[in-house]
Design an enzyme around this catalytic site. Sequence first.
Site, PDB file in Angstrom:
ATOM      1  N   CYS A 132       0.819  -1.224   0.000  1.00 41.95           N
ATOM      2  CA  CYS A 132       0.000   0.000   0.000  1.00 41.95           C
ATOM      3  C   CYS A 132       0.849   1.269   0.000  1.00 41.95           C
ATOM      4  O   CYS A 132       0.321   2.360  -0.237  1.00 41.95           O
ATOM      5  CB  CYS A 132      -0.943  -0.015   1.189  1.00 41.95           C
ATOM      6  SG  CYS A 132      -2.068  -1.412   1.121  1.00 41.95           S
ATOM      7  N   HIS A 254      -3.020   7.075   2.929  1.00 38.81           N
ATOM      8  CA  HIS A 254      -3.490   5.847   2.303  1.00 38.81           C
ATOM      9  C   HIS A 254      -4.923   5.591   2.772  1.00 38.81           C
ATOM     10  O   HIS A 254      -5.211   5.647   3.969  1.00 38.81           O
ATOM     11  CB  HIS A 254      -2.558   4.702   2.686  1.00 38.81           C
ATOM     12  CG  HIS A 254      -3.085   3.361   2.345  1.00 38.81           C
ATOM     13  ND1 HIS A 254      -3.617   3.076   1.112  1.00 38.81           N
ATOM     14  CD2 HIS A 254      -3.176   2.224   3.080  1.00 38.81           C
ATOM     15  CE1 HIS A 254      -4.020   1.814   1.103  1.00 38.81           C
ATOM     16  NE2 HIS A 254      -3.770   1.280   2.279  1.00 38.81           N
ATOM     17  N   ASN A 284     -10.075  -0.074   0.380  1.00 38.41           N
ATOM     18  CA  ASN A 284      -8.610   0.006   0.309  1.00 38.41           C
ATOM     19  C   ASN A 284      -8.152  -0.550  -1.040  1.00 38.41           C
ATOM     20  O   ASN A 284      -8.257  -1.753  -1.277  1.00 38.41           O
ATOM     21  CB  ASN A 284      -8.047  -0.809   1.482  1.00 38.41           C
ATOM     22  CG  ASN A 284      -6.528  -0.799   1.541  1.00 38.41           C
ATOM     23  OD1 ASN A 284      -5.864  -0.427   0.575  1.00 38.41           O
ATOM     24  ND2 ASN A 284      -5.993  -1.221   2.665  1.00 38.41           N
TER      25      ASN A 284
HETATM   26  O1  UT7 Z   1      -3.308  -1.204   4.004  1.00 37.85           O
HETATM   27  C1  UT7 Z   1      -3.480  -1.643   5.314  1.00 37.85           C
HETATM   28  C2  UT7 Z   1      -4.605  -2.626   5.305  1.00 37.85           C
HETATM   29  N1  UT7 Z   1      -5.110  -3.027   6.580  1.00 37.85           N
HETATM   30  C3  UT7 Z   1      -5.869  -2.253   7.384  1.00 37.85           C
HETATM   31  O2  UT7 Z   1      -6.130  -1.101   7.155  1.00 37.85           O
HETATM   32  C4  UT7 Z   1      -6.437  -2.933   8.610  1.00 37.85           C
HETATM   33  C5  UT7 Z   1      -6.378  -2.077   9.854  1.00 37.85           C
HETATM   34  N2  UT7 Z   1      -7.282  -2.630  10.839  1.00 37.85           N
HETATM   35  C6  UT7 Z   1      -8.590  -2.338  10.891  1.00 37.85           C
HETATM   36  O3  UT7 Z   1      -9.047  -1.506  10.100  1.00 37.85           O
HETATM   37  C7  UT7 Z   1      -9.453  -2.986  11.924  1.00 37.85           C
HETATM   38  O4  UT7 Z   1      -8.641  -3.754  12.794  1.00 37.85           O
HETATM   39  C8  UT7 Z   1     -10.543  -3.881  11.278  1.00 37.85           C
HETATM   40  C9  UT7 Z   1     -11.586  -3.015  10.606  1.00 37.85           C
HETATM   41  C10 UT7 Z   1      -9.938  -4.853  10.291  1.00 37.85           C
HETATM   42  C11 UT7 Z   1     -11.258  -4.704  12.345  1.00 37.85           C
HETATM   43  O5  UT7 Z   1     -11.812  -3.874  13.353  1.00 37.85           O
HETATM   44  P1  UT7 Z   1     -11.605  -4.249  14.898  1.00 37.85           P
HETATM   45  O6  UT7 Z   1     -12.361  -3.245  15.672  1.00 37.85           O
HETATM   46  O7  UT7 Z   1     -10.122  -4.364  15.159  1.00 37.85           O
HETATM   47  O8  UT7 Z   1     -12.337  -5.654  14.995  1.00 37.85           O
HETATM   48  P2  UT7 Z   1     -11.758  -7.083  15.406  1.00 37.85           P
HETATM   49  O9  UT7 Z   1     -10.878  -7.624  14.348  1.00 37.85           O
HETATM   50  O10 UT7 Z   1     -11.216  -7.011  16.787  1.00 37.85           O
HETATM   51  O11 UT7 Z   1     -13.082  -7.922  15.443  1.00 37.85           O
HETATM   52  C12 UT7 Z   1     -14.173  -7.598  16.305  1.00 37.85           C
HETATM   53  C13 UT7 Z   1     -15.314  -8.560  16.040  1.00 37.85           C
HETATM   54  C14 UT7 Z   1     -14.883 -10.012  16.021  1.00 37.85           C
HETATM   55  O12 UT7 Z   1     -15.914 -10.768  16.616  1.00 37.85           O
HETATM   56  P3  UT7 Z   1     -15.807 -11.277  18.139  1.00 37.85           P
HETATM   57  O13 UT7 Z   1     -14.561 -12.115  18.146  1.00 37.85           O
HETATM   58  O14 UT7 Z   1     -15.680 -10.023  18.955  1.00 37.85           O
HETATM   59  O15 UT7 Z   1     -17.076 -12.016  18.330  1.00 37.85           O
HETATM   60  C15 UT7 Z   1     -14.807 -10.349  14.565  1.00 37.85           C
HETATM   61  O16 UT7 Z   1     -15.025 -11.714  14.297  1.00 37.85           O
HETATM   62  O17 UT7 Z   1     -15.871  -8.301  14.744  1.00 37.85           O
HETATM   63  C16 UT7 Z   1     -15.921  -9.526  13.999  1.00 37.85           C
HETATM   64  N3  UT7 Z   1     -15.775  -9.221  12.579  1.00 37.85           N
HETATM   65  C17 UT7 Z   1     -16.823  -8.913  11.782  1.00 37.85           C
HETATM   66  N4  UT7 Z   1     -18.140  -8.846  12.011  1.00 37.85           N
HETATM   67  C18 UT7 Z   1     -18.942  -8.482  10.981  1.00 37.85           C
HETATM   68  C19 UT7 Z   1     -14.636  -9.175  11.856  1.00 37.85           C
HETATM   69  N5  UT7 Z   1     -14.913  -8.836  10.583  1.00 37.85           N
HETATM   70  C20 UT7 Z   1     -16.269  -8.669  10.509  1.00 37.85           C
HETATM   71  C21 UT7 Z   1     -17.153  -8.323   9.486  1.00 37.85           C
HETATM   72  N6  UT7 Z   1     -18.473  -8.235   9.757  1.00 37.85           N
HETATM   73  N7  UT7 Z   1     -16.735  -8.042   8.224  1.00 37.85           N
END
Ligand code: UT7
Length: 327
Positions: A132, A254, A284
């Site tokens: 990225c 980004h 993204n």
């Molecule tokens: O170029 C760089 C590319 N990468 C990025 O920009 C990623 C940077 N990170 C992020 O943007 C965030 O960490 C995410 C948006 C990916 C995730 O947000 P988060 O607040 O860190 O959520 P999490 O991964 O801790 O997940 C929270 C919950 C989980 O469920 P439980 O375990 O709490 O029951 C996940 O399973 O959300 C769940 N979850 C979803 N639920 C609905 C994960 N993805 C999804 C989804 N829809 N798409």
Amino acid sequence: MSGIRIIGLGKALPSRIVTNDDLSRVVETSDEWIRTRTGIRERRIARENLPKPLRTEHGPEDDMENPETCTALAAGAARQALQDAGADPADIGLVIAATMSPDSFSPSVACSVQEALGLPSGIPAFDVNAACSGFVYAMTVADAVMREMHIACALVIGADAVTSLIDFTDRGTCVLFGDGAGAAVVKMDEDSSFAGVLGASGKRSALSIPVGGHMLMDGRDVFRFAVTVVPKILAELEQKTGISCRDIDQIVCHQANDRIIEHIRRKLELPGEKFFRNLQHYGNTCAASIPVALTEMKEQGLLGPGTRIFCAGFGAGLAWGGLYLEW
Ligand code: UT7
């Protein structure tokens, strides 16, 4: 002082808009979850990469006359950038394409674009992979190569059809990404200032794509990395240029996640209008995100003579980088 200056910009995006509600037919997710965690409302997915539930038989996705491959998107953006610059293909002396999702390991996207656009034979053309941060790397490399080889005009592209490398059963990644390409025609200008800062830390593999495999990501770790590294990039740019973020016209981060941008904005106590955002429409798009944003800024009249911009890229590698650009 001299440095590269952007004289033309272009973008190419797949025609198919995939909304958050569309994706909720593919994985267990919701518009509400995606919007509140990321700010993304929709993205474009190349017809070749659409997951099964979103394909329609004999629909536009079967239109193989008009592919939406990484190379095709790169060529489309490059063509538009040449037109915007009023440049002739014969003027181009260097092609650099930033990508991590090329259609083939060889030829490179840059060589394929050279051929597709009828750019001069014999000029240097190559890809860089800095995920990225790719466009930021490619611009900085272009500035250096143009000085070394006395090249007047170059084409710098950021292109990724990354959804070909996404597992559409993994809701943690598949909702975040989209495909696209952006391109810039740059010329070496005696009256222009340009600055590039680059860095990487191979120790942290929070985001990876094994050959033949799908993207694996520790989202929380990437989030922590992004909100820490971008203020450092901006501080380095401030130091290098002597211009503070307060005096800069726009900061183009980004376009990964609106929460990341908001976090940075609050940390630096800067107004929201300073941060251009279009991630709500495209998600993204990896190496394409910054040049597509710049193209849309130009379309919206945000880039005029004297405009000064900081760009900040971050992502897999982990790698990061920043640009100072003048119009
Ligand atoms: O170029 C760089 C590319 N990468 C990025 O920009 C990623 C940077 N990170 C992020 O943007 C965030 O960490 C995410 C948006 C990916 C995730 O947000 P988060 O607040 O860190 O959520 P999490 O991964 O801790 O997940 C929270 C919950 C989980 O469920 P439980 O375990 O709490 O029951 C996940 O399973 O959300 C769940 N979850 C979803 N639920 C609905 C994960 N993805 C999804 C989804 N829809 N798409």
